[in-house]
Enzyme design. Structure first.
Site, PDB file in Angstrom:
ATOM      1  N   HIS A 360       0.818  -1.206   0.000  1.00  0.00           N
ATOM      2  CA  HIS A 360       0.000   0.000   0.000  1.00  0.00           C
ATOM      3  C   HIS A 360       0.847   1.249   0.000  1.00  0.00           C
ATOM      4  O   HIS A 360       0.528   2.232  -0.650  1.00  0.00           O
ATOM      5  CB  HIS A 360      -0.913   0.005   1.226  1.00  0.00           C
ATOM      6  CG  HIS A 360      -2.219  -0.671   0.950  1.00  0.00           C
ATOM      7  ND1 HIS A 360      -3.064  -1.076   1.926  1.00  0.00           N
ATOM      8  CD2 HIS A 360      -2.817  -0.991  -0.213  1.00  0.00           C
ATOM      9  CE1 HIS A 360      -4.130  -1.632   1.394  1.00  0.00           C
ATOM     10  NE2 HIS A 360      -3.992  -1.604   0.090  1.00  0.00           N
ATOM     11  N   ARG A 467      -7.438  -5.718 -16.681  1.00  0.00           N
ATOM     12  CA  ARG A 467      -7.150  -7.096 -16.259  1.00  0.00           C
ATOM     13  C   ARG A 467      -8.123  -7.448 -15.136  1.00  0.00           C
ATOM     14  O   ARG A 467      -7.971  -6.968 -14.016  1.00  0.00           O
ATOM     15  CB  ARG A 467      -5.705  -7.195 -15.751  1.00  0.00           C
ATOM     16  CG  ARG A 467      -4.650  -7.000 -16.830  1.00  0.00           C
ATOM     17  CD  ARG A 467      -3.244  -7.112 -16.244  1.00  0.00           C
ATOM     18  NE  ARG A 467      -2.227  -7.338 -17.246  1.00  0.00           N
ATOM     19  CZ  ARG A 467      -1.365  -6.408 -17.666  1.00  0.00           C
ATOM     20  NH1 ARG A 467      -1.435  -5.195 -17.180  1.00  0.00           N
ATOM     21  NH2 ARG A 467      -0.460  -6.699 -18.580  1.00  0.00           N
ATOM     22  N   ARG A 503     -10.931  -7.582 -20.323  1.00  0.00           N
ATOM     23  CA  ARG A 503     -10.474  -8.922 -20.720  1.00  0.00           C
ATOM     24  C   ARG A 503     -11.145  -9.953 -19.821  1.00  0.00           C
ATOM     25  O   ARG A 503     -11.207  -9.769 -18.599  1.00  0.00           O
ATOM     26  CB  ARG A 503      -8.956  -8.987 -20.557  1.00  0.00           C
ATOM     27  CG  ARG A 503      -8.390 -10.335 -20.865  1.00  0.00           C
ATOM     28  CD  ARG A 503      -6.893 -10.309 -20.888  1.00  0.00           C
ATOM     29  NE  ARG A 503      -6.326 -10.249 -19.545  1.00  0.00           N
ATOM     30  CZ  ARG A 503      -5.025 -10.161 -19.315  1.00  0.00           C
ATOM     31  NH1 ARG A 503      -4.182 -10.083 -20.318  1.00  0.00           N
ATOM     32  NH2 ARG A 503      -4.565 -10.123 -18.085  1.00  0.00           N
ATOM     33  N   ASN A 624       3.708  -9.208 -24.232  1.00  0.00           N
ATOM     34  CA  ASN A 624       4.461  -9.869 -23.152  1.00  0.00           C
ATOM     35  C   ASN A 624       4.460 -11.375 -23.383  1.00  0.00           C
ATOM     36  O   ASN A 624       5.506 -12.031 -23.348  1.00  0.00           O
ATOM     37  CB  ASN A 624       3.816  -9.600 -21.786  1.00  0.00           C
ATOM     38  CG  ASN A 624       3.674  -8.127 -21.494  1.00  0.00           C
ATOM     39  OD1 ASN A 624       4.381  -7.315 -22.085  1.00  0.00           O
ATOM     40  ND2 ASN A 624       2.774  -7.774 -20.611  1.00  0.00           N
ATOM     41  N   ASP A 625       3.260 -11.913 -23.615  1.00  0.00           N
ATOM     42  CA  ASP A 625       3.179 -13.355 -23.842  1.00  0.00           C
ATOM     43  C   ASP A 625       3.664 -13.723 -25.237  1.00  0.00           C
ATOM     44  O   ASP A 625       4.338 -14.747 -25.414  1.00  0.00           O
ATOM     45  CB  ASP A 625       1.751 -13.852 -23.637  1.00  0.00           C
ATOM     46  CG  ASP A 625       1.471 -14.101 -22.171  1.00  0.00           C
ATOM     47  OD1 ASP A 625       2.336 -14.710 -21.528  1.00  0.00           O
ATOM     48  OD2 ASP A 625       0.428 -13.666 -21.677  1.00  0.00           O
ATOM     49  N   ARG A 635       8.819 -15.747 -19.393  1.00  0.00           N
ATOM     50  CA  ARG A 635       8.958 -14.324 -19.093  1.00  0.00           C
ATOM     51  C   ARG A 635       9.347 -14.041 -17.651  1.00  0.00           C
ATOM     52  O   ARG A 635       9.715 -12.923 -17.300  1.00  0.00           O
ATOM     53  CB  ARG A 635       7.656 -13.591 -19.459  1.00  0.00           C
ATOM     54  CG  ARG A 635       6.442 -13.968 -18.661  1.00  0.00           C
ATOM     55  CD  ARG A 635       5.154 -13.496 -19.325  1.00  0.00           C
ATOM     56  NE  ARG A 635       4.553 -12.362 -18.658  1.00  0.00           N
ATOM     57  CZ  ARG A 635       3.330 -11.900 -18.915  1.00  0.00           C
ATOM     58  NH1 ARG A 635       2.604 -12.450 -19.868  1.00  0.00           N
ATOM     59  NH2 ARG A 635       2.844 -10.879 -18.282  1.00  0.00           N
ATOM     60  N   CYS A 672      -1.055  -4.100 -26.272  1.00  0.00           N
ATOM     61  CA  CYS A 672      -1.242  -3.749 -24.859  1.00  0.00           C
ATOM     62  C   CYS A 672      -0.204  -4.402 -23.940  1.00  0.00           C
ATOM     63  O   CYS A 672      -0.346  -4.371 -22.728  1.00  0.00           O
ATOM     64  CB  CYS A 672      -2.650  -4.112 -24.405  1.00  0.00           C
ATOM     65  SG  CYS A 672      -3.022  -5.858 -24.571  1.00  0.00           S
TER      66      CYS A 672
HETATM   67  C1  PEP Z   1       0.490  -9.602 -22.586  1.00  0.00           C
HETATM   68  O1  PEP Z   1       0.677 -10.812 -22.518  1.00  0.00           O
HETATM   69  O2  PEP Z   1       1.166  -8.824 -23.294  1.00  0.00           O
HETATM   70  C2  PEP Z   1      -0.583  -8.975 -21.796  1.00  0.00           C
HETATM   71  C3  PEP Z   1      -0.884  -7.709 -21.934  1.00  0.00           C
HETATM   72  O3  PEP Z   1      -1.207  -9.756 -20.879  1.00  0.00           O
HETATM   73  P1  PEP Z   1      -0.598 -10.140 -19.434  1.00  0.00           P
HETATM   74  O4  PEP Z   1       0.657  -9.340 -19.238  1.00  0.00           O
HETATM   75  O5  PEP Z   1      -1.665  -9.803 -18.444  1.00  0.00           O
HETATM   76  O6  PEP Z   1      -0.374 -11.604 -19.596  1.00  0.00           O
HETATM   77 MG    MG Z   2      -0.874 -12.106 -21.665  1.00  0.00          MG
END
Ligand code: PEP
Ligand code: MG
Length: 752
Positions: A360, A467, A503, A624-625, A635, A672
């Protein structure tokens, strides 16, 4: 030997800073290898020399002074060959250099080990002894093993700039932590000790539980009053969402179970203070044991609350602290209530030995824009007391009693940052548009309530990724349809008429719900995202119904499906969404069918992008994924972190292909993942033709400022230049140089 090795590695890797790590290592190696001297020579690439950086056995005055040229002497030879050299009588060796031969210490045997990290030579570790016989094989093996461990520590220090600093200054102490809020804080440390120490309270048997119960109830009331006063004193720029943290304190205080459990223990014969200690400690232990980091952090709130009630029970007036003009708050833990007690303008930084990005206090500090470093290991807070401090929130480093030179360097950087901040605020209401008029949308990623305050402050054009996992993580069961509806409605209302992309639940992988554990050998390749919710249509339908109900009258909802890897998943999800929608219409609700999109984050979705695009309303790349799956690099795995790079040519090619595929079907495509807010990637994403970038709110103004500095032609040229490069590092360097040339390097480091 294994035991000895482990103990040395433990000592070195847990050392409080690099200097201590190196000094410890040479000393321990000197003892373990029966050498008279052990030294570390680090390579200075700019000067083409090795510099004596640490030694046990040679004259310490030579540290940071003695240098050996590349290829010179035995040290140079070890570096050149990149292999260990165990030499018996060095006096007879043709390569021995002037220093090695004429050193005051008559050392004859030499063992040199190259320090190599991921193929890069970082220096040479040497052991020397008077006895001309060579070192034993076991001693050589010990040094090779230790050097391999040391290489990682040195490489990390090099990357963080720590290495440069230990070469220049010996008087400044540098302590490492986790960067929680970026920025630089310069000021004087004020160490905060717990207001009352619950752990020091003994148990005591009592005869009059009634009066103890009265005292406890009064203490609860007093603590409540105190928290309300603190909340009132919070600076104005702290939004409602952030203030809600204090409501959570009040809820805890008011919770019937807390009152009931303490009262029960008092009635059983313990005095109020002892009873309170037991119940609070039980709660703290429950939260500390939770797997989810966010929930674990709540243990600190409970402890703080317990200490406040205790202090009220003891009727201890709080000691008045005189805060200097530039206060750096330091504590084992800094509860948010303490942060709120210091006059806002006087806080220059926060250092908390425990705590993390999700605590926090970190959340509040971010809202108040106070640089913060947390998670410092093995460094007693008393050593900060009254010290001059520089806190580097970018690198998560703290300089204690910094030299005049370092202070000046940071003062200059702060002045430059202030200039940049003023420029950033000035463009808040302007579009994200290049110098030649090319526009795109900048959206925000949200999850925590705190993100909303930030998003509104930067005038985001909508939410590109909400999210939904967070409300699921902060409960001990799946939230009901109505609970979800209330949360979603709030978000849709705050942003309306701007679009909000929600999402559907994306659990699995590294995101587990405490009440829905999934245990798999390969969670990222397992039951994750849409795969789980399609297997549990009851969870999916409830969530979608809550989203659509929440959008009644607002109509700014878009639904996005995570982890899509096949057409079948899209068809099935669309069918369930349609079913939920029809049910709601039948129930008499006046709702609109939301736009439906998918995330492209699995390689198969890249190849199927056009087919997928023809079936949905929009695409959004989860880079990211996508990076992790395209490059086959976990990752979250530090060991392969150097291989995880969204600027890898394969990732860039995939992104370009997705944009083309979506546009062929006249569908919007956004991105994103973290990459969307990464200044070095943005120009490339622009050139590819993404319609929107969705990022953390605190990146929005920076990215807008950057976009407004370049033309789309510049972006396309940079894109053409990097698309023929085959190394992500080369691409990154190229993009960094472009930022530097355009006066935008302040976005990737301190200063401007
Ligand atoms: C991603 O995978 O780029 C993404 C935005 O989702 P998360 O980071 O929540 O897996
Ligand atoms: Mg993802």
């Amino acid at each position: 030997m294994l035991k000895q090795l482990r103990s040395i590695i433990h000592e070195v890797t847990t050392a409080k800073d690099l200097r201590t790590a190196l000094d410890t290592l040479v000393l321990r190696v000197q003892e373990a290898s029966h050498a008279e001297a052990c030294s570390i020579f680090l390579l200075d690439n700019e000067k083409n020399r090795y510099l004596l950086t640490a030694t046990a056995g040679l004259d310490k005055k030579l540290i940071n002074k003695l240098t050996i040229k590349l290829g010179e002497g035995l040290v140079g030879l070890v570096g050149e060959r990149e292999e260990p050299m165990n030499i018996a009588d060095t006096y007879a060796h043709p390569k021995v250099c002037h220093y090695e031969a004429t050193s005051k210490e008559p050392y004859r045997a030499f063992l040199g080990i190259p320090i190599i990290h991921q193929k890069e030579l970082l220096g040479v570790l040497t052991a020397q002894k008077r006895d001309p016989d060579s070192f034993e094989e076991t001693e050589e093996a010990l040094l090779v093993t230790l050097t391999a461990q040391l290489a990682g520590t040195i490489a990390a220090a090099k990357a963080s700039g720590d290495l440069e600093r230990i070469k220049k200054t010996r008087e400044t102490k540098i302590v490492d932590g986790i960067s929680c809020v970026q920025g630089i804080g310069i000021g004087k440390a004020v160490v905060i000790y717990p207001i009352a120490d619950l752990d020091a309270i003994p148990d005591k048997t009592i005869d009059d539980p009634k009066s103890e119960l009265v005292a406890f109830r009064k203490a609860l009331k007093d603590a409540r009053k105190e928290i309300i006063n603190i909340e009132k004193s919070l600076p104005e720029n702290v939004s409602e969402a952030e203030r809600a943290l204090f409501d959570a304190y009040i809820q805890l205080l008011d919770s019937p179970s807390l009152k009931k459990d303490v009262a029960k223990e008092i009635r059983a014969g313990n005095w109020a203070q002892g009873a309170l200690k037991h119940i609070i400690n039980d709660r703290v232990a429950q939260f500390t044991a939770m797997e989810d980091e966010y929930l674990r952090e709540r243990a600190l709130d409970i402890k703080d609350l317990g200490q406040r009630i205790l202090s009220a029970l003891q009727k201890k007036p709080h000691a008045e602290i005189k805060y200097p003009k530039q206060t750096i708050l330091v504590g084992e833990e800094i509860p948010p209530s303490v942060l709120a007690e210091v006059p806002e303008k006087q806080i220059a930084g926060i250092i908390s030995l425990s705590g993390s990005v999700n605590s926090h206090v970190a959340i509040l500090a971010r809202a108040m824009n106070i640089p913060a470093v947390m998670g410092i290991k093995d460094f007693p807070i008393t050593r900060f007391e009254d010290k001059k401090i520089i806190l580097d929130g970018y690198y998560g480093q703290i300089y204690i009693s910094p030299s005049k030179k370092i202070q000046q360097e940071f003062i200059d950087l702060v002045a430059q940052e202030q200039e940049l901040d003023t420029e950033l605020l000035a463009i808040r209401d302007l579009p994200a548009q290049t110098t030649d008029g090319y526009k795109l949308s900048l959206l925000v990623n949200t999850g925590l309530p705190i993100d909303i305050g930030h998003s509104l402050r930067v005038e985001a054009e909508g939410v590109g990724l909400y999210r939904t996992e967070v409300p699921f993580m902060t409960r001990d069961r799946f939230p009901s349809e109505d609970e979800q509806r209330i949360i979603y409605r709030q978000l849709l209302q705050i942003f309306a008429p701007r679009p909000v992309v929600m999402r559907t639940l994306d659990i699995g992988g590294d995101k587990n719900l405490p009440y829905f554990p999934i245990s798999e050998p390969n969670p990222f390749l397992g039951w994750r995202g849409i795969r789980i919710t399609l297997d549990h249509p009851e969870i999916f339908i409830v969530q979608v119904r809550a989203m659509i109900r929440a959008s009644e009258g607002l109509n700014n909802l878009r639904i996005m499906l995570p982890m899509i890897s096949s057409i079948h998943e899209v068809e099935q999800s669309k069918k369930l969404i349609k079913q939920a929608f029809n049910e709601l219409i039948e129930e008499g609700l006046n709702v609109q069918m939301p736009l439906i999109g998918i995330m492209v984050e699995v390689p198969s979705a890249v190849y199927l992008a056009q087919d997928l695009a023809s079936r949905v309303d929009f695409l959004s790349v989860g880079s990211n994924d996508l990076t992790q799956y395209l490059l086959a690099v976990d990752r979250n795995n530090m060991r392969v972190a150097n291989l995880y790079d969204s600027l890898h040519p394969a990732v860039l090619k995939a992104l370009a292909q997705v944009v083309l595929s979506a546009h062929r079907e006249n569908k919007e495509v956004s991105i994103c993942g973290e990459m969307a807010g990464d200044p070095v990637a943005v120009m490339l994403l622009l050139a590819m033709g993404f319609d929107a970038l969705s990022m953390n709110a605190n990146q929005v103004l920076k990215i807008k400022w950057l976009i407004r500095k370049f033309s789309i032609e510049d972006a396309k040229q940079l894109y053409d230049e990097v698309m023929v490069m085959d190394d992500p590092v080369e691409i990154r360097n190229h993009m960094e140089a472009a930022l530097e040339e355009n006066g935008a390097a302040g976005l990737i480091r301190a200063g401007r």
